[in-house]
Design a protein around this motif. Structure first.
Motif, mmCIF file in Angstrom:
data_model
loop_
_atom_site.group_PDB
_atom_site.id
_atom_site.type_symbol
_atom_site.label_atom_id
_atom_site.label_comp_id
_atom_site.label_asym_id
_atom_site.label_seq_id
_atom_site.Cartn_x
_atom_site.Cartn_y
_atom_site.Cartn_z
ATOM 1 N N ALA A 317 47.214 44.695 50.655
ATOM 2 C CA ALA A 317 46.230 45.415 49.836
ATOM 3 C C ALA A 317 44.859 45.300 50.493
ATOM 4 O O ALA A 317 44.746 45.190 51.712
ATOM 5 N N PHE A 318 43.775 45.322 49.713
ATOM 6 C CA PHE A 318 42.450 45.071 50.305
ATOM 7 C C PHE A 318 41.618 44.191 49.389
ATOM 8 O O PHE A 318 40.464 44.487 49.068
ATOM 9 N N TYR A 319 42.243 43.063 48.999
ATOM 10 C CA TYR A 319 41.573 42.106 48.122
ATOM 11 C C TYR A 319 41.737 40.685 48.648
ATOM 12 O O TYR A 319 42.791 40.319 49.194
ATOM 13 N N ALA A 320 40.682 39.886 48.462
ATOM 14 C CA ALA A 320 40.777 38.436 48.589
ATOM 15 C C ALA A 320 40.612 37.863 47.184
ATOM 16 O O ALA A 320 39.982 38.474 46.318
ATOM 17 N N PHE A 321 41.169 36.671 46.978
ATOM 18 C CA PHE A 321 41.189 36.085 45.631
ATOM 19 C C PHE A 321 40.809 34.609 45.716
ATOM 20 O O PHE A 321 41.624 33.728 45.466
ATOM 21 N N PRO A 322 39.550 34.341 46.097
ATOM 22 C CA PRO A 322 39.140 32.947 46.271
ATOM 23 C C PRO A 322 39.011 32.217 44.938
ATOM 24 O O PRO A 322 38.794 32.832 43.896
ATOM 25 N N GLU A 323 39.116 30.890 45.015
ATOM 26 C CA GLU A 323 38.842 30.078 43.844
ATOM 27 C C GLU A 323 37.337 30.088 43.576
ATOM 28 O O GLU A 323 36.525 30.062 44.501
ATOM 29 N N CYS A 324 36.999 30.144 42.301
ATOM 30 C CA CYS A 324 35.588 30.175 41.919
ATOM 31 C C CYS A 324 35.017 28.759 41.978
ATOM 32 O O CYS A 324 35.648 27.816 41.479
ATOM 33 N N PRO A 325 33.814 28.569 42.553
ATOM 34 C CA PRO A 325 33.237 27.211 42.619
ATOM 35 C C PRO A 325 32.694 26.715 41.284
ATOM 36 O O PRO A 325 32.352 25.538 41.166
ATOM 37 N N TRP A 326 32.589 27.591 40.292
ATOM 38 C CA TRP A 326 32.171 27.185 38.955
ATOM 39 C C TRP A 326 33.382 27.133 38.042
ATOM 40 O O TRP A 326 34.398 27.809 38.279
ATOM 41 N N ASP A 327 33.258 26.378 36.967
ATOM 42 C CA ASP A 327 34.332 26.329 35.983
ATOM 43 C C ASP A 327 34.484 27.669 35.256
ATOM 44 O O ASP A 327 35.582 28.031 34.834
ATOM 45 N N ASP A 328 33.401 28.378 35.103
ATOM 46 C CA ASP A 328 33.398 29.647 34.375
ATOM 47 C C ASP A 328 33.189 30.795 35.367
ATOM 48 O O ASP A 328 32.065 31.054 35.823
ATOM 49 N N ALA A 329 34.284 31.483 35.724
ATOM 50 C CA ALA A 329 34.199 32.558 36.716
ATOM 51 C C ALA A 329 33.406 33.751 36.189
ATOM 52 O O ALA A 329 32.734 34.441 36.965
ATOM 53 N N PRO A 346 35.719 38.618 37.916
ATOM 54 C CA PRO A 346 36.402 37.358 37.587
ATOM 55 C C PRO A 346 37.893 37.570 37.445
ATOM 56 O O PRO A 346 38.348 38.590 36.916
ATOM 57 N N GLY A 347 38.663 36.614 37.922
ATOM 58 C CA GLY A 347 40.114 36.750 37.924
ATOM 59 C C GLY A 347 40.726 36.859 36.546
ATOM 60 O O GLY A 347 41.835 37.388 36.390
ATOM 61 N N SER A 348 40.021 36.384 35.515
ATOM 62 C CA SER A 348 40.555 36.449 34.155
ATOM 63 C C SER A 348 40.771 37.886 33.705
ATOM 64 O O SER A 348 41.546 38.140 32.781
ATOM 65 N N ALA A 349 40.102 38.854 34.340
ATOM 66 C CA ALA A 349 40.279 40.263 33.974
ATOM 67 C C ALA A 349 41.688 40.751 34.270
ATOM 68 O O ALA A 349 42.108 41.791 33.747
ATOM 69 N N PHE A 350 42.439 39.978 35.077
ATOM 70 C CA PHE A 350 43.753 40.420 35.536
ATOM 71 C C PHE A 350 44.897 39.631 34.902
ATOM 72 O O PHE A 350 46.021 39.652 35.400
ATOM 73 N N HIS A 357 39.412 32.204 39.427
ATOM 74 C CA HIS A 357 39.366 32.931 40.694
ATOM 75 C C HIS A 357 38.434 34.133 40.582
ATOM 76 O O HIS A 357 38.004 34.508 39.485
ATOM 77 N N LEU A 358 38.166 34.746 41.722
ATOM 78 C CA LEU A 358 37.359 35.955 41.801
ATOM 79 C C LEU A 358 38.108 36.987 42.632
ATOM 80 O O LEU A 358 38.689 36.642 43.668
ATOM 81 N N ARG A 359 38.103 38.244 42.166
ATOM 82 C CA ARG A 359 38.658 39.294 43.024
ATOM 83 C C ARG A 359 37.533 39.901 43.835
ATOM 84 O O ARG A 359 36.536 40.374 43.289
ATOM 85 N N VAL A 360 37.719 39.889 45.145
ATOM 86 C CA VAL A 360 36.726 40.417 46.078
ATOM 87 C C VAL A 360 37.403 41.511 46.903
ATOM 88 O O VAL A 360 38.328 41.242 47.674
ATOM 89 N N SER A 361 36.940 42.736 46.734
ATOM 90 C CA SER A 361 37.518 43.857 47.472
ATOM 91 C C SER A 361 36.804 44.014 48.813
ATOM 92 O O SER A 361 35.575 43.982 48.878
ATOM 93 N N TYR A 362 37.597 44.180 49.884
ATOM 94 C CA TYR A 362 36.991 44.485 51.182
ATOM 95 C C TYR A 362 37.243 45.944 51.579
ATOM 96 O O TYR A 362 37.241 46.299 52.759
ATOM 97 N N ALA A 363 37.383 46.799 50.557
ATOM 98 C CA ALA A 363 37.502 48.238 50.804
ATOM 99 C C ALA A 363 36.110 48.862 50.870
ATOM 100 O O ALA A 363 35.817 49.865 50.221
ATOM 101 N N THR A 364 35.261 48.250 51.659
ATOM 102 C CA THR A 364 33.905 48.764 51.871
ATOM 103 C C THR A 364 33.548 48.522 53.327
ATOM 104 O O THR A 364 34.226 47.759 54.028
ATOM 105 N N GLY A 365 32.495 49.170 53.807
ATOM 106 C CA GLY A 365 32.162 49.098 55.220
ATOM 107 C C GLY A 365 31.784 47.703 55.682
ATOM 108 O O GLY A 365 31.285 46.876 54.913
ATOM 109 N N MET A 366 31.987 47.436 56.976
ATOM 110 C CA MET A 366 31.738 46.109 57.512
ATOM 111 C C MET A 366 30.275 45.705 57.380
ATOM 112 O O MET A 366 29.966 44.535 57.134
#
Length: 383
Positions: A317-329, A346-350, A357-366
């Protein structure tokens, strides 16, 4: 008298993604890493085919199931790419995006009170779609220690043996997880043993970076119990053209088309001409887009590693899913947006399993990705 939502609609909360989009729309200089949409344009020859169809006045309805020429091309394409063999007349339905295909399958193949095991974290429409169809959700949370792959253990632990159907998406939105043929075999065995229908969302199938995509429908005993969803939005950057398709045995496609013909009637005509051209002549553009996504993937994962954010190696796909450094994403995402004008979700949306976790899309320009990563790093340094 006032209008009141039906009970099954009222119990579905608003999309967790939409709230962050609305916050971002009120701000300037936003870099959005929250949208699951390619930054590429639809390949030029596919656009030309769509324009030519309009110029030639080809603006009538197509057959309910989609143009036969397109269904034939889809049949040839999935046979070549994924070793799937489907009859274009009886086993393929062209839909208004893959999302309509999922909705049709739920409404046409589920009965009120049926139970659907939903592998999570997942695309935000699955659980509401099950509810709208009058069925019940069984949460199946995948685990970061398994790289968010669906395993027999999590199926058993979640009570999925009692389900009537199972839905999952690999390559996965939101995690970027993928599954090999060997990893899918225990899932297929579980589905056969417990007589589950399987809904396999494979919209990201062409965005697999470290191994070829395997459809669960190719495994023994699975074709006859599986509906496969795919489309043109992600691989061919055709999100706004809204064109997908479903592959399934004739009785499933017939039932889905019965709903489709009374609601959508047929998928939009103009994008069908674009899709035919895309399948015929846009392989080079598809390959280039995939290579660009892979470069972005490696860049984003390496930057998260440098920042000290734990993130498993997403392979599709085009997503990274890192762990959030805070308790509350949720709080982290809002604070990042306010301080650095970078939007993540925030990953809770899914669903369950996404917390922390956080969903980070890399479907954008470099260029924007580099700036966004610098801003995230600056935000973390200030905490």
């Amino acid at each position: 008298m006032t209008f009141e939502p039906a009970d099954r609609v009222d119990q579905v909360p608003p999309s967790g993604i939409r709230r962050f989009f609305e916050l971002a729309e009120e701000m300037d200089d936003i870099i959005s890493l929250g949208v699951g949409e390619p930054d590429f344009s639809t390949p030029w020859s596919a656009r030309e085919a769509a324009i030519a169809s309009l110029e030639q006045g080809k603006t009538s309805y197509t057959a309910n199931r989609g143009k036969r020429e397109l269904r034939e091309r889809i049949a040839d394409d999935v046979a070549e790419r994924y070793d799937l063999d489907y009859d274009p007349d009886e086993e393929i339905l062209v839909t208004t995006g893959a999302s309509e295909g999922v909705d049709l399958a739920f409404r046409a193949l589920l009965n009120p009170g049926d139970q659907v095991a939903v592998a999570q974290p997942c695309y935000v429409s699955y659980k509401p779609g099950v509810t709208f169809a009058g069925a019940d959700v069984i949460d199946v949370p995948t685990r970061v220690e398994d790289d968010f792959k669906l395993t027999r253990e999590v199926l058993e632990d979640s009570g999925a043996a009692e389900a009537d159907a199972l839905i999952f998406c690999y390559p996965n939105n939101p995690t970027g997880a993928t599954m090999t043929a060997e990893e899918l075999r225990p899932v297929a065995e579980f589905a056969r043993e417990h007589d589950l229908l399987v809904f396999a969302d494979e919209i990201y199938s062409e965005l697999s970076y470290e191994h070829d995509h395997t459809s669960i429908a190719t495994l023994p005993g699975m074709r006859e119990r599986t509906v496969v969803f795919n489309g043109f939005s992600k691989a061919y950057a055709m999100t706004g053209l809204r064109l997908g398709y479903a592959l399934a045995p004739p009785e499933a496609i017939t039932a889905m088309n019965r709903v489709h013909q009374y609601t959508m009637l047929s998928a939009p005509t103009t994008p069908q001409y674009a899709a035919i051209e895309a399948l015929d002549n846009c392989e080079n553009e598809l390959r280039e887009m995939r290579e660009q996504y892979d470069r972005r993937r490696q860049f984003v994962l390496s930057r998260f590693d440098e920042m000290g954010l734990d993130c498993f190696t997403a392979k599709g796909a085009f997503y990274a899913f890192p762990e959030c450094p805070w308790d509350d994403a949720d709080a982290f995402a809002e604070a990042l947006l306010e301080a650095e004008q970078v939007a993540v979700v925030p990953g809770s949306a899914f669903g369950v399993g996404g917390d922390g976790h956080l969903r980070v899309s890399y479907a954008t320009g470099m260029s924007d990705l580099k700036t966004a990563m610098d801003r995230i790093e600056s935000f973390l340094a200030d905490q």
